[in-house]
Design an enzyme around this catalytic site. Structure first.
Site, mmCIF file in Angstrom:
data_model
loop_
_atom_site.group_PDB
_atom_site.id
_atom_site.type_symbol
_atom_site.label_atom_id
_atom_site.label_comp_id
_atom_site.label_asym_id
_atom_site.label_seq_id
_atom_site.Cartn_x
_atom_site.Cartn_y
_atom_site.Cartn_z
ATOM 1 N N SER A 82 3.371 36.493 11.109
ATOM 2 C CA SER A 82 4.395 37.505 11.339
ATOM 3 C C SER A 82 5.319 37.007 12.440
ATOM 4 O O SER A 82 4.880 36.350 13.378
ATOM 5 C CB SER A 82 3.721 38.818 11.759
ATOM 6 O OG SER A 82 4.621 39.606 12.504
ATOM 7 N N GLU A 133 0.331 38.074 -2.605
ATOM 8 C CA GLU A 133 1.258 39.192 -2.835
ATOM 9 C C GLU A 133 2.394 38.775 -3.760
ATOM 10 O O GLU A 133 2.835 39.540 -4.622
ATOM 11 C CB GLU A 133 1.816 39.687 -1.499
ATOM 12 C CG GLU A 133 0.739 40.340 -0.644
ATOM 13 C CD GLU A 133 1.205 40.604 0.770
ATOM 14 O OE1 GLU A 133 1.064 41.730 1.226
ATOM 15 O OE2 GLU A 133 1.710 39.682 1.413
ATOM 16 N N HIS A 145 -14.299 51.718 -9.245
ATOM 17 C CA HIS A 145 -13.517 52.730 -8.508
ATOM 18 C C HIS A 145 -13.282 52.290 -7.061
ATOM 19 O O HIS A 145 -13.144 53.124 -6.166
ATOM 20 C CB HIS A 145 -14.215 54.101 -8.513
ATOM 21 C CG HIS A 145 -14.662 54.544 -9.865
ATOM 22 N ND1 HIS A 145 -13.877 55.307 -10.693
ATOM 23 C CD2 HIS A 145 -15.804 54.292 -10.548
ATOM 24 C CE1 HIS A 145 -14.531 55.529 -11.833
ATOM 25 N NE2 HIS A 145 -15.701 54.910 -11.761
ATOM 26 N N LYS A 194 -1.215 37.991 13.192
ATOM 27 C CA LYS A 194 -1.231 38.206 11.745
ATOM 28 C C LYS A 194 -1.401 36.925 10.924
ATOM 29 O O LYS A 194 -0.841 35.892 11.244
ATOM 30 C CB LYS A 194 0.085 38.886 11.304
ATOM 31 C CG LYS A 194 0.244 40.323 11.691
ATOM 32 C CD LYS A 194 -0.843 41.252 11.172
ATOM 33 C CE LYS A 194 -0.743 41.496 9.676
ATOM 34 N NZ LYS A 194 0.456 42.223 9.299
#
Ligand code: ARG
Length: 468
Positions: free
Chosen positions: A286, A299, A159, A292
């Site tokens: 970024s 992804e 969970h 970043k």
């Protein structure tokens, strides 16, 4: 209207298809990639026609020489594909017929329907073998990493809440099981693809004395003993797309696996978890925020898995409800298969690169796994060993957890009398369970994350990989 009559089937037509229809119906823009398989099929078929006396040896030799010249031009990128000739089959036949008159006999006893079914089975066999090679590479890298991080303990989650400690190796070995199943699945795809439909004709075979076993053998559709493997029903053979579905399904499931891995790695590499570093080579920055480091490769792996599922869906919907046998709808079967192959291929390459370059942040892992609450279950097991029924043990430990929460102290630092006063099953040694070492030692059963079973699994994998 186009001026030229369709050369291959134009006999009964007084006019050729409109330019719009040509653009709409052509498939050479995507099936040209089957050219080398189509050449192989042409060679095998003409060799068989010569064997059964339909072509002379000279005609067959001329066809084979022409096909070899074609292959050379293909490799040099010299072939100009003509969409007016619809597909790869007609393009090759036309190119050949221009220089080898005997090529006009090449299509004897054959249809593009059995031809494309055969080309695609050759493609799928090669594709499945290549994907298996990439999966094996990933498995090898995962095993190296599991060995390297055998002693790194991390929280295992259910969970998405910290649950129980596991070794990082055990977590990585979990992915190995998934990819090993993919490896097997692609093996099954190869087996399914290994039947030759050639000789099925348009749908009803041929009146000519074709030797199907000969073409099957020449194209490598054979079993372990070298015996030809043939599709058994001409109508099924040319309309069946099950092996396309099998391939797309195996790709989609593999995508689910690497997508789940990607999600774990994305979480672990976030500042919130901070358990893992991904290699710079597979991350991006970024354009605006200088600090970043984004896990784009992960992804994209997650994203690619969506298109793999989409391709499977496309194929399933394409096939459902089609009457036997060939329907032109089936031309749309190739782009999803090629797309799945291409994107699975590069995804597995990227996955390998990411795995190779990733590293666990050992100190952060140690800190994350140090929470004694992760061993609350071990305390319940301890009570069970003192003779307490598990339900009651669970309840008692729940009470201890609540006491620790209320007192705002770690569970293993509660006052002795408070805990031991709950039940006489809490002995002097109740705190001993809050040791990661003990937790690893006590987990002995096959498949669990204890020190010994993980060591066994790592050794076992050495053998399993050698057998792949
Ligand atoms: N390009 C076609 C396909 O991919 C080949 C088979 C064509 N057959 C036909 N009857 N028009 O499906």
């Amino acid at each position: 209207m186009s001026d030229s009559k369709q050369v291959t089937w134009g006999g009964r037509f007084s006019d050729g298809p409109s330019d719009l229809m040509l653009r709409f119906s052509e498939s050479v823009s995507f099936d040209a990639r089957l050219a080398k398989y189509d050449v192989a099929v042409n060679k095998a078929h003409s060799a068989m026609l010569a064997k059964v006396g339909i072509l002379s040896k000279e005609e067959k030799d001329a066809i084979h020489e022409g096909l070899d010249r074609f292959l050379k031009r293909l490799e040099k990128g010299e072939i100009q594909w003509d969409p007016a000739l619809e597909d790869v089959h007609m393009n090759i036949e036309q190119a050949l017929t221009k220089e080898v008159p005997a090529a006009a006999k090449m299509h004897t006893g054959r249809s593009r329907n059995d031809q494309i079914a055969t080309d695609m089975r050759l493609f799928l066999k090669e594709a499945a073998a290549q994907i298996r090679g990439l999966l094996k590479d990933c498995l090898e890298i995962l095993l190296e990493k599991a060995k390297a991080f055998e002693d790194v303990m991390i929280p295992g989650y259910t969970h998405l809440q910290r649950a129980q400690p596991v070794s990082a190796a055990h977590h990585l070995l979990a992915y190995m099981e998934m990819f090993a199943r993919d490896y097997r699945r692609f093996g099954a795809v190869w087996e399914e693809a290994n039947e030759c439909p050639l000789g099925s004709g348009a749908l009803a075979g041929s009146t000519l004395p074709l030797d199907r076993e000969e073409t099957a053998r020449l194209l490598g559709f054979v079993d372990d003993q070298g015996k030809a493997r043939l599709t058994a029903n001409s109508m099924d053979a040319i309309s069946d797309r099950d092996v396309f579905l099998d391939f797309a399904q195996a790709a989609a499931v593999c995508g689910i696996h690497f997508s789940r891995l990607a999600e774990d790695f994305i979480l672990w590499s976030s500042s919130e978890f901070n358990l893992l570093v991904l290699p710079d080579a597979f991350c991006t920055g970024s354009s605006l925020m200088p600090q970043k480091k984004n896990p784009d490769a992960m992804e994209l792996l997650r994203g690619k898995s969506a298109r793999l599922q989409g391709n499977l869906q496309t194929l399933m919907v394409l096939c459902k409800g089609l009457p036997l046998t060939y329907n032109r709808d089936l031309q749309e079967d190739k782009p999803p298969v090629f797309d799945s192959y291409d994107h699975l291929f590069i995804s597995l390459e990227v996955l390998g690169g990411c795995l190779e370059g990733m590293d666990f942040r050992r100190e952060n892992c140690a800190r994350a796994v140090a929470d004694p609450l992760l061993l609350a279950t071990d305390l319940a097991d301890y009570l069970v060993q003192q003779g307490v029924a598990f339900r009651r043990a669970h309840h008692l430990v729940g009470t201890v957890v609540a006491m620790a929460e209320k007192a705002n102290v770690p569970i293993d630092q509660l006052p002795e009398e408070q805990v031991r006063g709950l039940d006489e099953a809490f002995g002097v040694d109740w705190r001993d369970v809050f040791s990661l070492e003990r937790a690893r030692k006590e987990r002995r059963s096959f498949g669990s994350p204890g020190r010994v079973p993980v060591r066994d699994a790592l050794l076992n994998w050495e053998t399993r990989l050698q057998e792949l």
